[in-house]
Structures are given as structure tokens and as C-alpha cells.
Write a protein that holds these residues in place. Structure first.
Motif, PDB file in Angstrom:
ATOM      1  N   LEU A 107       0.827  -1.208   0.000  1.00 38.24           N
ATOM      2  CA  LEU A 107       0.000   0.000   0.000  1.00 38.24           C
ATOM      3  C   LEU A 107       0.862   1.259   0.000  1.00 38.24           C
ATOM      4  CD1 LEU A 107       0.056   1.439   3.037  1.00 38.24           C
ATOM      5  CD2 LEU A 107      -1.502  -0.413   3.591  1.00 38.24           C
ATOM      6  N   LEU A 108       0.247   2.339  -0.482  1.00 36.96           N
ATOM      7  CA  LEU A 108       0.827   3.669  -0.402  1.00 36.96           C
ATOM      8  C   LEU A 108       0.430   4.336   0.905  1.00 36.96           C
ATOM      9  CD1 LEU A 108       0.089   5.231  -3.913  1.00 36.96           C
ATOM     10  CD2 LEU A 108       2.345   4.800  -2.954  1.00 36.96           C
ATOM     11  N   LYS A 109       1.295   5.198   1.398  1.00 36.52           N
ATOM     12  CA  LYS A 109       0.906   6.115   2.474  1.00 36.52           C
ATOM     13  C   LYS A 109       1.492   7.480   2.119  1.00 36.52           C
ATOM     14  CE  LYS A 109       4.673   4.711   5.600  1.00 36.52           C
ATOM     15  NZ  LYS A 109       5.475   5.932   5.700  1.00 36.52           N
ATOM     16  N   TYR A 110       0.660   8.489   2.185  1.00 33.44           N
ATOM     17  CA  TYR A 110       1.091   9.829   1.813  1.00 33.44           C
ATOM     18  C   TYR A 110       1.505  10.592   3.065  1.00 33.44           C
ATOM     19  CZ  TYR A 110      -0.587   9.023  -2.893  1.00 33.44           C
ATOM     20  OH  TYR A 110      -0.750   8.533  -4.162  1.00 33.44           O
ATOM     21  N   THR A 111       2.803  10.883   3.169  1.00 27.81           N
ATOM     22  CA  THR A 111       3.333  11.603   4.306  1.00 27.81           C
ATOM     23  C   THR A 111       4.542  12.416   3.866  1.00 27.81           C
ATOM     24  OG1 THR A 111       4.239  11.404   6.546  1.00 27.81           O
ATOM     25  CG2 THR A 111       4.805   9.668   4.993  1.00 27.81           C
ATOM     26  N   THR A 112       4.814  13.503   4.557  1.00 24.16           N
ATOM     27  CA  THR A 112       6.044  14.259   4.360  1.00 24.16           C
ATOM     28  C   THR A 112       6.948  14.131   5.579  1.00 24.16           C
ATOM     29  OG1 THR A 112       5.047  16.278   5.249  1.00 24.16           O
ATOM     30  CG2 THR A 112       4.873  15.923   2.873  1.00 24.16           C
ATOM     31  N   ASP A 113       6.594  13.253   6.515  1.00 28.60           N
ATOM     32  CA  ASP A 113       7.254  13.138   7.816  1.00 28.60           C
ATOM     33  C   ASP A 113       8.225  11.958   7.821  1.00 28.60           C
ATOM     34  OD1 ASP A 113       7.924  13.310  10.465  1.00 28.60           O
ATOM     35  OD2 ASP A 113       5.992  12.620  11.229  1.00 28.60           O
ATOM     36  N   ASP A 114       9.450  12.176   8.266  1.00 29.29           N
ATOM     37  CA  ASP A 114      10.439  11.108   8.366  1.00 29.29           C
ATOM     38  C   ASP A 114      10.453  10.431   9.734  1.00 29.29           C
ATOM     39  OD1 ASP A 114      12.931  12.597   6.214  1.00 29.29           O
ATOM     40  OD2 ASP A 114      11.579  10.932   5.830  1.00 29.29           O
ATOM     41  N   ASP A 115       9.605  10.860  10.639  1.00 30.00           N
ATOM     42  CA  ASP A 115       9.557  10.315  11.993  1.00 30.00           C
ATOM     43  C   ASP A 115       8.364   9.374  12.103  1.00 30.00           C
ATOM     44  OD1 ASP A 115      10.114   9.893  14.654  1.00 30.00           O
ATOM     45  OD2 ASP A 115       9.133  11.728  15.333  1.00 30.00           O
ATOM     46  N   LEU A 116       8.616   8.094  12.383  1.00 32.18           N
ATOM     47  CA  LEU A 116       7.578   7.063  12.396  1.00 32.18           C
ATOM     48  C   LEU A 116       7.358   6.540  13.803  1.00 32.18           C
ATOM     49  CD1 LEU A 116       5.777   4.909  10.868  1.00 32.18           C
ATOM     50  CD2 LEU A 116       7.844   3.490  10.814  1.00 32.18           C
ATOM     51  N   SER A 117       6.104   6.505  14.236  1.00 27.92           N
ATOM     52  CA  SER A 117       5.732   5.832  15.485  1.00 27.92           C
ATOM     53  C   SER A 117       5.092   4.499  15.133  1.00 27.92           C
ATOM     54  CB  SER A 117       4.739   6.689  16.294  1.00 27.92           C
ATOM     55  OG  SER A 117       5.338   7.875  16.729  1.00 27.92           O
ATOM     56  N   PHE A 118       5.584   3.422  15.743  1.00 23.87           N
ATOM     57  CA  PHE A 118       5.112   2.070  15.419  1.00 23.87           C
ATOM     58  C   PHE A 118       4.719   1.361  16.711  1.00 23.87           C
ATOM     59  CE2 PHE A 118       6.290  -2.503  14.584  1.00 23.87           C
ATOM     60  CZ  PHE A 118       5.205  -2.781  13.772  1.00 23.87           C
ATOM     61  N   LYS A 119       3.509   0.762  16.701  1.00 25.54           N
ATOM     62  CA  LYS A 119       3.012   0.034  17.861  1.00 25.54           C
ATOM     63  C   LYS A 119       2.559  -1.369  17.463  1.00 25.54           C
ATOM     64  CE  LYS A 119       1.191   3.981  20.515  1.00 25.54           C
ATOM     65  NZ  LYS A 119      -0.039   4.545  21.160  1.00 25.54           N
ATOM     66  N   VAL A 120       2.741  -2.314  18.386  1.00 20.42           N
ATOM     67  CA  VAL A 120       2.189  -3.662  18.255  1.00 20.42           C
ATOM     68  C   VAL A 120       1.407  -3.951  19.528  1.00 20.42           C
ATOM     69  CG1 VAL A 120       2.659  -6.117  17.941  1.00 20.42           C
ATOM     70  CG2 VAL A 120       4.142  -4.413  16.842  1.00 20.42           C
ATOM     71  N   GLU A 121       0.138  -4.350  19.378  1.00 27.15           N
ATOM     72  CA  GLU A 121      -0.725  -4.648  20.511  1.00 27.15           C
ATOM     73  C   GLU A 121      -1.468  -5.951  20.269  1.00 27.15           C
ATOM     74  OE1 GLU A 121      -2.340  -0.487  22.177  1.00 27.15           O
ATOM     75  OE2 GLU A 121      -2.785  -0.789  20.047  1.00 27.15           O
ATOM     76  N   THR A 122      -1.894  -6.603  21.353  1.00 28.25           N
ATOM     77  CA  THR A 122      -2.698  -7.823  21.243  1.00 28.25           C
ATOM     78  C   THR A 122      -3.662  -7.904  22.415  1.00 28.25           C
ATOM     79  OG1 THR A 122      -2.614 -10.241  21.023  1.00 28.25           O
ATOM     80  CG2 THR A 122      -0.988  -9.218  22.477  1.00 28.25           C
ATOM     81  N   ASN A 123      -4.815  -8.527  22.182  1.00 28.99           N
ATOM     82  CA  ASN A 123      -5.788  -8.688  23.268  1.00 28.99           C
ATOM     83  C   ASN A 123      -5.769 -10.100  23.839  1.00 28.99           C
ATOM     84  OD1 ASN A 123      -7.005 -10.106  21.214  1.00 28.99           O
ATOM     85  ND2 ASN A 123      -8.996  -9.086  21.396  1.00 28.99           N
ATOM     86  N   SER A 124      -4.765 -10.885  23.485  1.00 31.57           N
ATOM     87  CA  SER A 124      -4.571 -12.203  24.061  1.00 31.57           C
ATOM     88  C   SER A 124      -3.125 -12.296  24.548  1.00 31.57           C
ATOM     89  CB  SER A 124      -4.857 -13.287  23.021  1.00 31.57           C
ATOM     90  OG  SER A 124      -4.762 -14.575  23.594  1.00 31.57           O
TER      91      SER A 124
END
Length: 526
Positions: A494-511
Motif C-alpha cells: 500500500l501507499l501512504k502519503y506523508t512528508t514526515d520522516d519520523d515514524l511511530s510504530f506500535k504492536v498490541e494484542t488482546n490475548s
């Protein structure tokens, strides 16, 4: 291309990149606000369809794609741009191979090439490469032929005029794909003609006769058509598990009747003596994502696998008004996808293509890894454990492995979140069903209709249900995310349109799914 200098701190702490940035000249044909870092970008203007992939004697893969170097400016229109690579990460620009508005053609659109190694084109040397392509003219869509004797760098007209002309000024009649029919020793051409693919035959490569059609309307596709068909391609594939050889027809279509958007599709079948493709199975997507379109395919010598590469784009929003934070319009847009390796195999009585990414391992730096137990984390009020919460540079490789020691199999939901100041992408995978949702938001699409299409929620089937170990490859670049489900060998681009070089990444689970992860910067000096 910039070189990253990273101060690394292990774990889920911040990784703060010190970046020697290029100056951004928003609103120009060479601006870099949408620039990818380890994908091939167009040098200026707008790119779209991939035309051909072929290999030379030195091992370089040559790729043509459509480029409009004057996008939305004077002299607007596409032509064939030429690059070469050995690894599908580092590319060398070779310039325009087939220019627009020359000879008797106008803007140059999609087509294909064929090498003359068999000597079919008797008036050309065997080292010649012959291209067939569409040109949009006031009199309708026409097919032209040209040839190269300098390893595909430049082309000359092969015929004094168009070799084929559409039956009317409004008819869909484009994107020629050509191959030698070994049964007839004639050249066969497939043409995209609305909801079908016309099939034509030629004894000399200049005069073509109609021999049949491949219907892709709702009656042929169990009531669910794929809209306007584009970019046909045909490859022979060998299934090592069964010993069978099958023909695989590739094409572009629109999956709105299947809950999807436009994409690259394939069907498995065989050929008639005249070279008409006979369908044996219903269509499937090459890549499940929203932005893997107009792909092309390189056939390996033993027919066991195919290398595929696509335009990372979607006509519903890619050519709309893309802007930056200052509302300046972006005119430099478009990159190639990561290359995919496709293998044919049987599953549940059907032939399917397994897809895996050709990964940029040579470009990985500042690698860090950690094991996180869900039960040792505080469960939030929404019922989810937060397993990873990190800030990284936008060009990243994440590899995730999840297990559940209590129940023996991964279960429940796993959520991935990619957030930047002007872009959000959310993945929600349900391990109990194998399905996952994808949702995006951006502030950088000024067109209301385009933004609405971009923001749609898509649901896809990963084919991975309650695995003992869930394995996911995630490749993030400035303007894209590409996933590979290792368990099922399915991909999502997929494409994502951004001009920002700073990425926040999260991984979550409900189990109580535990996570082992590695993450690395992806740096490509080009």
C-alpha cells in the motif's frame, strides 16, 4: 541519497536519527516530499505502468515504465523510461527509451517487448529487441512497433505506420502483450479491450489478424466482473509439487465487486492451438494490497518462479491533488514496488501463486531485537497488551514472530499502528479467522473523492489461522508499507502519503501472545 547516522538505544526506547536531509522544493517536478528511500523513484514528474522486465547477458534486469517528466505541465504525456538493476534495490537510470510525440505516435502508453533471439523478425538482427505499445491519438488508440539494436537504450520505428488501429475513436484497444506461439510459429498479441482480451496473430509482426477473445465479463466470472481490463501478460509456470505445467494469465482489473480496489490479477489455464487462453479457474490477486498495479513479470529459465514488480499506485487517488503541509501540490510522484517472487502450487484442488518479497537485506543497519511477554505487560482498559511502542526513522524493516505458550497457538487480535504527523495506517489481524482489516488516513490528498477512496477500510484473508508461530515481515518506506505473511506466503502492498520522516510504530494484542521482534533501518545510498 541521504546517509543516516543513528544513535541506537535497544528495546522499545527512542531511536533518534540524525538525518542529512535534502532540501525540499515543494510544488516542483523534482521535489522530494514524497521521495522513497530504498525503492526506485522517478527522477521527476509522475510514473505509472511497468512495461517489461528482461535480463541482459551481464545479469542486469532491465525495466521500462511509463513516465511523464512534465506531469501537469507543458508537453504533458507519458513515454517509456528505462532503468536497470541486479537486486531490485539499487537502480541505474538509463533515460527515455521510447520518447513521446515522435515519428507517427503521440504519447506512448503501455506495451511489451520481445527479443528476436528466435529470428522471427527476419529483417532484423537476432540481438534486436522489438517493442509494441499503445499511443492515444485523436483517431483512437493505436498500436505501434519499434526496435532496438543497442540493448534497449533507443528504439526506431519498425513499421511506417501503426500496426493496428482501434475500431472507433472511443474503443478500449490497448496494452499489447506479444509472444511467439510455438504451435503456429506466429506472433500472438493480447490486447485489453474493455471487459475482454482480444487475441491476434501475425506472420511478420506488422499485419495482425483476429483469432479470438478471452472474456472477463460478469458471465465469465460468476457474476462478479473486474471492470475495465488492462495490462495483459502471459507466463508459463511449472508446479514442482505436481509436475504440471500451466499457463498463467495476468492482467489489471478493479475488484469493487469483491470488496477490493484496483489491482493485479491472475488466472490459471491453458492455450488453444491459436494461442487463445482457456480459463480453468476464477481470478485471484497477485498481491492483496490496494497499490500493486500494472505489474510486469520476468520468467525464470526453468519456469519454476516469476519475478514481479509493479507501480505502487492507484488511479483512484495517485493522480489526484497530492499536497504537502504548506498546501503545495506534489508533481514528483511514483515509485516501483519491492520485487515479488511468485511460485505456482496446488492447494485444495486449485492452483495458486505464492508471493514472497525480495528483501533488501543488504541495506539493513542498526538492527535491534527483543522478546516481550504479554503477561508481564499491563493490560490497558481496552483489553490490549502493548508489546512494542517505538519511534523510528520512516525507512524500516520490522520482523515479528508471535507465540502463545499458554494456549499453544496464537489467538485473538494483533494490531499494528503506523503513525506520522500527517498519516496513519492501522492493521488489525484476527488470528482466529485469518482475516485482517486495513485502514488509512492522510491530510495530504486535497481531492475529496480521492481521499474518500484512500480512506476506505479493506478486509483481506491472510490464510493464517491460529498458527503455532505467527511470522510477519513489514517493510516501511517514506510512501509505502509492504507486508509478507510468511506462514501463507501472501503479500499486501500500500501507499501512504506523508512528508514526515519520523515514524511511530506500535504492536498490541488482546490475548497473551508473546512477541519476538527485530527492527532495522533500511539505508540505500543508490
Amino acid at each position: 541519497m541521504k546517509i543516516m547516522k543513528i544513535l541506537g538505544i535497544l528495546g522499545v526506547c527512542l531511536l533518534l536519527p540524525f538525518i542529512e536531509t535534502l532540501s525540499v522544493e515543494a510544488g516542483t517536478l523534482t521535489s522530494n516530499e514524497c521521495q522513497q528511500y530504498y525503492h526506485h523513484n522517478i527522477e521527476q514528474g509522475f510514473m505509472n505502468d511497468v512495461q517489461s522486465v528482461w535480463q541482459d547477458e551481464e545479469g542486469y534486469y532491465h525495466i521500462y515504465y511509463l513516465a511523464d517528466l512534465n506531469y501537469k505541465h507543458d508537453n504533458d504525456g507519458t513515454e517509456w523510461y528505462h532503468v536497470k538493476t541486479k537486486d531490485f534495490i539499487h537502480y541505474e537510470n538509463l533515460g527515455i527509451a521510447i520518447p513521446k510525440f515522435q515519428n507517427k505516435w503521440e504519447a506512448v502508453a503501455t506495451g511489451s517487448v520481445i527479443k528476436n533471439t528466435s529470428g522471427f523478425f527476419s529483417d532484423l538482427p537476432k540481438q534486436a529487441i522489438v517493442s509494441y505499445f499503445t499511443s492515444y491519438t485523436p483517431n483512437g488508440q493505436k498500436q505501434f512497433a519499434a526496435y532496438s539494436t543497442d540493448n534497449g537504450l533507443t528504439y526506431k520505428p519498425y513499421s511506417d505506420d501503426a500496426v493496428m488501429t482501434s475500431p472507433s475513436t472511443t474503443a478500449h484497444f490497448r496494452d499489447p502483450y506479444v509472444f511467439i506461439n510455438k504451435k503456429t510459429n506466429k506472433l500472438t498479441m493480447y490486447l485489453a479491450e474493455g471487459d475482454k482480451i482480444g487475441v491476434y496473430s501475425s506472420e511478420n509482426g506488422k499485419k495482425f489478424d483476429y483469432v479470438g477473445a478471452i472474456s472477463l465479463n460478469k458471465y465469465a466470472l460468476n457474476g462478479k466482473d473486474l471492470g475495465l481490463i488492462e495490462c495483459p501478460n502471459l507466463k508459463t509456470m511449472y508446479d514442482v509439487s505436481t509436475g504440471a505445467t500451466k499457463e498463467v494469465l495476468f492482467f489489471g482489473g478493479n475488484g469493487y465487486n469483491y470488496g477490493q480496489t484496483s489491482g493485479s490479477y491472475y488466472m490459471v489455464g491453458h492455450l488453444s492451438d491459436e494461442g487463445v487462453f482457456i480459463v480453468e479457474q476464477q481470478p485471484k490477486r497477485v498481491d492483496d494490497g490496494s497499490d500493486f498495479y500494472a505489474s510486469n513479470y520476468f520468467q525464470t529459465a526453468n519456469n519454476t518462479n516469476i519475478i514481479s514488480i509493479a507501480w505502487l499506485g492507484n488511479w483512484s487517488y495517485s493522480a489526484k491533488k497530492i499536497i504537502d503541509a504548506n498546501y503545495e501540490q506534489s508533481y514528483k510522484l511514483g515509485s516501483l514496488s519491492l520485487a515479488h517472487k511468485l511460485n505456482l502450487t496446488q492447494k485444495d484442488g486449485q492452483y495458486i501463486l505464492k508471493s514472497s518479497l525480495i528483501k533488501p537485506y543488504s541495506c539493513l543497519t542498526n538492527k535491534t531485537s527483543q522478546y516481550v511477554e504479554a503477561s508481564k505487560q499491563t493490560r490497558k482498559t481496552d483489553g490490549y497488551y502493548q508489546l512494542l511502542n517505538t519511534r523510528r526513522w520512516t525507512s524500516q524493516n520490522f520482523y515479528l514472530q508471535m507465540t502463545n505458550q499458554n494456549q499453544g497457538k496464537v489467538n485473538g487480535h494483533i494490531k499494528l499502528s503506523f503513525k506520522q504527523k500527517d498519516s496513519t495506517v492501522l492493521f488489525d489481524y484476527n488470528a482466529d479467522t485469518g482475516y485482517y482489516n486495513v485502514q488509512r488516513q492522510t491530510t495530504n490528498i486535497a481531492d475529496e473523492e480521492g481521499n474518500s477512496e484512500y480512506s476506505r477500510i479493506f478486509t483481506e484473508n491472510s490464510g493464517v489461522i491460529n498458527p503455532e508461530t505467527f511470522k510477519l515481515h513489514v517493510y516501511v518506506d517514506k510512501a509505502s508499507i509492504e507486508l509478507e505473511f510468511e506462514n501463507s506466503e501472501r503479500t499486501y502492498s500500500l501507499l501512504k502519503y506523508t512528508t514526515d520522516d519520523d515514524l511511530s510504530f506500535k504492536v498490541e494484542t488482546n490475548s497473551e501472545n508473546n512477541l519476538f521482534y527485530t527492527m532495522s533501518n533500511i539505508e540505500n545510498s543508490h
